[in-house]
Design an enzyme around this catalytic site. Sequence first.
Site, short mmCIF file in Angstrom:
data_model
loop_
_atom_site.label_atom_id
_atom_site.label_comp_id
_atom_site.label_asym_id
_atom_site.label_seq_id
_atom_site.Cartn_x
_atom_site.Cartn_y
_atom_site.Cartn_z
N HIS A 1 0.81 -1.22 0.00
CA HIS A 1 0.00 0.00 0.00
C HIS A 1 0.85 1.27 0.00
O HIS A 1 0.34 2.35 -0.26
CB HIS A 1 -0.92 0.02 1.22
CG HIS A 1 -2.03 -0.97 1.16
ND1 HIS A 1 -2.96 -0.97 0.18
CD2 HIS A 1 -2.34 -2.03 1.96
CE1 HIS A 1 -3.82 -1.97 0.36
NE2 HIS A 1 -3.45 -2.64 1.43
N ARG B 1 7.10 -5.25 3.42
CA ARG B 1 5.80 -5.84 3.20
C ARG B 1 5.63 -5.86 1.69
O ARG B 1 5.53 -4.80 1.05
CB ARG B 1 4.69 -5.00 3.84
CG ARG B 1 3.39 -5.87 3.98
CD ARG B 1 2.24 -5.52 3.12
NE ARG B 1 1.76 -4.20 3.30
CZ ARG B 1 0.67 -3.87 4.01
NH1 ARG B 1 -0.05 -4.79 4.58
NH2 ARG B 1 0.30 -2.61 4.09
N ASP C 1 -7.79 -4.59 7.90
CA ASP C 1 -8.52 -5.61 7.15
C ASP C 1 -9.15 -6.63 8.08
O ASP C 1 -10.25 -7.12 7.83
CB ASP C 1 -7.58 -6.29 6.15
CG ASP C 1 -7.41 -5.46 4.89
OD1 ASP C 1 -8.39 -4.82 4.47
OD2 ASP C 1 -6.30 -5.45 4.33
MG LIG Z 1 -4.20 -5.59 4.14
#
Ligand SMILES: [Mg+2]
Lengths: 262, 262, 262, 262, 262, 262
Positions: free
Chosen positions: A49, A75, A176
């Site tokens: 992200h 990540r 999430d």
């Molecule tokens: Mg996520």
Amino acid sequence: MTSELALEFARKIRAREQAVGYWAVLDAPVATERIGRLGYDYVALDAQHGLLGYSGVLNGLMAIDAGHTAVGMVRVEDNNLTAIGKALDAGAVGVIVPLVNTAADAAAAVAAAKYPPMGGRSYGPMRSALRIGPVPAEANATTLVFAMIETPDGLANVKEICATPGLDGIYVGPSDLAIAVGGAFPGDPAIETEFNAALKTVAEAAASAGIAAGIHTPAGEVAALRLSQGYTFTTIASDLTHLEQIAKAHLAAATAAVTTKD
Amino acid sequence: MTSELALEFARKIRAREQAVGYWAVLDAPVATERIGRLGYDYVALDAQHGLLGYSGVLNGLMAIDAGHTAVGMVRVEDNNLTAIGKALDAGAVGVIVPLVNTAADAAAAVAAAKYPPMGGRSYGPMRSALRIGPVPAEANATTLVFAMIETPDGLANVKEICATPGLDGIYVGPSDLAIAVGGAFPGDPAIETEFNAALKTVAEAAASAGIAAGIHTPAGEVAALRLSQGYTFTTIASDLTHLEQIAKAHLAAATAAVTTKD
Amino acid sequence: MTSELALEFARKIRAREQAVGYWAVLDAPVATERIGRLGYDYVALDAQHGLLGYSGVLNGLMAIDAGHTAVGMVRVEDNNLTAIGKALDAGAVGVIVPLVNTAADAAAAVAAAKYPPMGGRSYGPMRSALRIGPVPAEANATTLVFAMIETPDGLANVKEICATPGLDGIYVGPSDLAIAVGGAFPGDPAIETEFNAALKTVAEAAASAGIAAGIHTPAGEVAALRLSQGYTFTTIASDLTHLEQIAKAHLAAATAAVTTKD
Amino acid sequence: MTSELALEFARKIRAREQAVGYWAVLDAPVATERIGRLGYDYVALDAQHGLLGYSGVLNGLMAIDAGHTAVGMVRVEDNNLTAIGKALDAGAVGVIVPLVNTAADAAAAVAAAKYPPMGGRSYGPMRSALRIGPVPAEANATTLVFAMIETPDGLANVKEICATPGLDGIYVGPSDLAIAVGGAFPGDPAIETEFNAALKTVAEAAASAGIAAGIHTPAGEVAALRLSQGYTFTTIASDLTHLEQIAKAHLAAATAAVTTKD
Amino acid sequence: MTSELALEFARKIRAREQAVGYWAVLDAPVATERIGRLGYDYVALDAQHGLLGYSGVLNGLMAIDAGHTAVGMVRVEDNNLTAIGKALDAGAVGVIVPLVNTAADAAAAVAAAKYPPMGGRSYGPMRSALRIGPVPAEANATTLVFAMIETPDGLANVKEICATPGLDGIYVGPSDLAIAVGGAFPGDPAIETEFNAALKTVAEAAASAGIAAGIHTPAGEVAALRLSQGYTFTTIASDLTHLEQIAKAHLAAATAAVTTKD
Amino acid sequence: MTSELALEFARKIRAREQAVGYWAVLDAPVATERIGRLGYDYVALDAQHGLLGYSGVLNGLMAIDAGHTAVGMVRVEDNNLTAIGKALDAGAVGVIVPLVNTAADAAAAVAAAKYPPMGGRSYGPMRSALRIGPVPAEANATTLVFAMIETPDGLANVKEICATPGLDGIYVGPSDLAIAVGGAFPGDPAIETEFNAALKTVAEAAASAGIAAGIHTPAGEVAALRLSQGYTFTTIASDLTHLEQIAKAHLAAATAAVTTKD
Ligand SMILES: [Mg+2]
Ligand SMILES: [Mg+2]
Ligand SMILES: [Mg+2]
Ligand SMILES: [Mg+2]
Ligand SMILES: [Mg+2]
Ligand SMILES: [Mg+2]
């Protein structure tokens, strides 16, 4: 990054000793370098992200290594050989792999991060060669793999995921996960009970499997809470949101005094 | 940036109405965009000491404009036609010119920022063309020029500098000014009296000349103080140091809880 | 980009009102910004065939937003969570997804673009957070998804594709579609009948399903034609080919006069 | 760039044979490469007003060379050793030096572009080494230097400027020159007579001195006119404005057909 | 870079102990990082002739620091406050200043590199703040300044230049010096005697003044020779030419075996 | 790149004539350009393990083309439409596809590289349009596809892989292949026999199928050996390791002479 830092960090995580990291989404290596020198155990660069393309990850890892205090993790943007291989070749000590739903997903993540015979990573170390020797199997020992638990399936399968050979830990994506347990938005108070139960389930699954349990947090206070709840490591995040918060706070302090001439 | 924001900001500064800005040294446009939307009157990009090359300034100004709230200024790296012209062509509403020691230096800054007959800026608007019409002399009206007062000579000549035709304001660099008045380092308490006297001298010189007095500050509280002391506008700074501060604070909050397994 | 522009564009497309966009393949944000201010409803950045890496998409979207007139879309490079998620996180209002062959492909595109429960997009807004609030499900409402029809399979399955829940429109890639219907090259006159029949099939499928029909065009005249043939929106393309055309035309005009000294 | 192209271009300019170039302000190497293959004699990269930092100039020159048809020139940002040396080291065949007001300015430009004993350029060829041999004095022979005439002083001193040893030509910046002769804006019809007289003065000064007279133009038709008026070479400009024009024209063609559903 | 490395390097140079460095012109931080770990005392980034813009210098210095073995120096592009200040703010331990012709030039270089009262450097440490404390005068102690001797004037004035207060050493640019003593090209055997005499003059001037004498060399063997001739430090150069040499040698080794099928 | 070079290289490879290339992992276009001018038949840019993001590949291919001597190939990061399409659109003459395990993998690589009806590549040439005409099927003729043999499965299936229609050659990744045949590390002497047998198997499989056999090598001498063993083309690698080697060698030569003052 020197071998010593990487080896010590791997040892620490595998021994389930507590660690605290910082989460960077900005492609701003000098800022990342400074943060890396503050005493955090690791800095995680967000290639999923975050605002980081390949060069951002590469320069960010170099910046962390220039601080000589923290190790760099990534990540990754995807659970495949390419994304995981490029992050590790660029010098990451470990990868946090998003959206792991099943034990098969976790096994794929491990396979992508490890050289044969443990996995299928192709050999072509770049910055990672600065740290590892020429024996790929030995390099495997210093490469950490974390599977993110952040979906209904991932939560349901957390025990099986934790049992994946070669997996060093799991990592909760709380935004999430909140939605996964029925929340309308991250931090939705309506599902606080379910969310906390899920956090407990995940932490216990990791503990039972003897692997590390990590989690993302928005602030140091939350990080402290998660550590007290049995999490092994927590990342505090992110540079972008923190910068926005502090700039907003200073504006408020300043504008109390602003007057319009009349 | 829309003409309206630029015109209103120029009007405000020239009317000596108070304004608050933020100081960016990071080449991190998304962060700059966010900060620009918080309500600051302007964001100043530091091309002298900041981590911004030409593309960083260009992208930073675009990011500020994308926020549609603040205007973009640039602290240029040098007092010459090239540095000032490139910053303005890239879309800056105004320039903060460092190390102005004399009225001649200030006049040079104005000449570099203004089209003939007022100055010697070469015509070749790029992003600035989005804002100004085709008449260079009219463009001059929306271009702000600030001279930094930060050296012994600049302080001694502040009145003459303030009298420079076309100059819109002066701007104190407090770190260098502290050293200029004999401090061993920025914030040196040993010269607090001299420093405060210098601040007063500068603010009064601007007020007498009817131009704006600006100053850099490390925090909102100091910004409020400076505004109360007669400064027209203050910039709070910088993203890099603020980010370091907040990341450090969160680490402290988190690590209170970290224990080593034994 | 402000919410208002995005919301209005989404409403317009879903109401099948006509719109015209521009297609950018150059990583040249200042050019993209200017084009975005000309009155186009949207500018589409081509991350599949265009000369844009991640930073090009990010800066391009910021440039479009700086113009405050058009919204930014991205033709993504792949039909998966990573490509679609990164484009949306970077601030795109919608994605054009290439090579959709089946309803399953279309459903995958929708799932990648929408937060749960509608899809599987991971939560981590970056620039998109400037526009959407904290409720992911509400963000879904402002995110547009278009499936490209450009292969024999896609053409054959166009009705099923149009019926995909959450799909906002289909988008014809005319070069590939010409080849798909048997052409030897884009614009091959030998298959003009088949090509036009395919265009009609696609437009009617979209109309029947009540979703928008979009199409790429090389020029304004063709765009006008397509709109008159029932297409909802058309993109005119591309900056690279247009620039080549105009530079060529000016050279021809100039060189009529060039003589060699003798 | 191959030696042959550079040598032939230098010969042509020094023989006052006519040439046509294109003006690039965008940092978009693939576009620059394409334009360079259209048949223009040269492409000039604008490092003064253009959107090109150092890497833009370097990549742009490589792009032009990849086309193997045109040579690359740079309008440098400043008249000094650094700006001129860096452009030439990056592989430019010649430099267009802005704001030359006097013969001394012109001599400084020549000195910056030539190795001793002709000038003071420091030896450190990078891309230029691909073209020149190891003998600096021979490299001087393939390096072109043009002085811009665009100010009242430059116009007044044009004869003396043209007499500068080593200067290969002068180059009119018409926007600034229009202002220099009293215009309120570039193209101001009120000073058409004075402007045309100035153009004639400059062309004649160059012809008398036996050096080339160049001029910037907005379009091929104007380029043809200037060549017919005795100018040796003209640059048509710019990619940014041309792209804006063509995108605008296509929008107009398309939107004639756009209707709003009702 | 850690303080320890910088302090030790400064001590070593000021004690006239011998040191060997490497010269980088490529903007290729990972290569620079690797070279920095080989055991060189320093890596010098060439911002004058090298292919390095501001971001290249910044990333290059970070790369050197990531190796934790060598310190980073910068050959700046100009002898002024801006060029020198930006290199030092980016974290360079020292600057090599080109084209120093007079003692006044050398004094200007020192003034640009040192904070008041020693010089006029503006205070705004960025990466340099990682190393120095808050006291500018103390930072001066760890900042090295070298004046290049490479012109006829510089050679004639070498004694006066060496006497400049605050100057840490001089540095021979052998290509330009060869031309300065009458050579037709770098390495011209016709002026070998004059060149060697000049080298001796420079080395003795430095020795008499008690400051370091540095020199650029193309190869390790030449570096060894210069050290044996009394030079304090030598830089071996450059990555670009070395890479070209080794790639050429490997091609020769390979192509001995290439045959064309017949 | 001109059609002629590309066509001739394709012809040569398909005729199994010998060729020698260089392997670049650095994002350093000027270095790549120089290497491309040394006489190598091709330069391969490594987008899998190399330090090259999309812009690095794009600029690298332009740099190779600027040399006008070698053609550019890309070792892509993944075996899919996106990675292969982007490399070819950027102007690569051919792709080396990693980790091909089966004939199906090889067929997928071919399909990704070829326009319909031969494959499924989407039409949107960018730099490749400079070389190919408007007929996609003709473009297929100049696009080379190589499958890497570097895994146990790939080795076992090499005959079937070689039989893949449209495949132009296979390419050995010797590091991974050494591990695939049981080595503990690349070059492990313990499996020399197995490794050499595997090399023979691969070369013979290609010869039987009438396609080219390529292989990566660390040095010109090894390249010569492989060519003598029946390999059609070999790449010598890499710029990063070569640069490290030569810098190390020069340091050794220099430091023999370094003494510490006492
Ligand atoms: Mg996520
Ligand atoms: Mg491999
Ligand atoms: Mg001008
Ligand atoms: Mg020199
Ligand atoms: Mg200052
Ligand atoms: Mg397509």
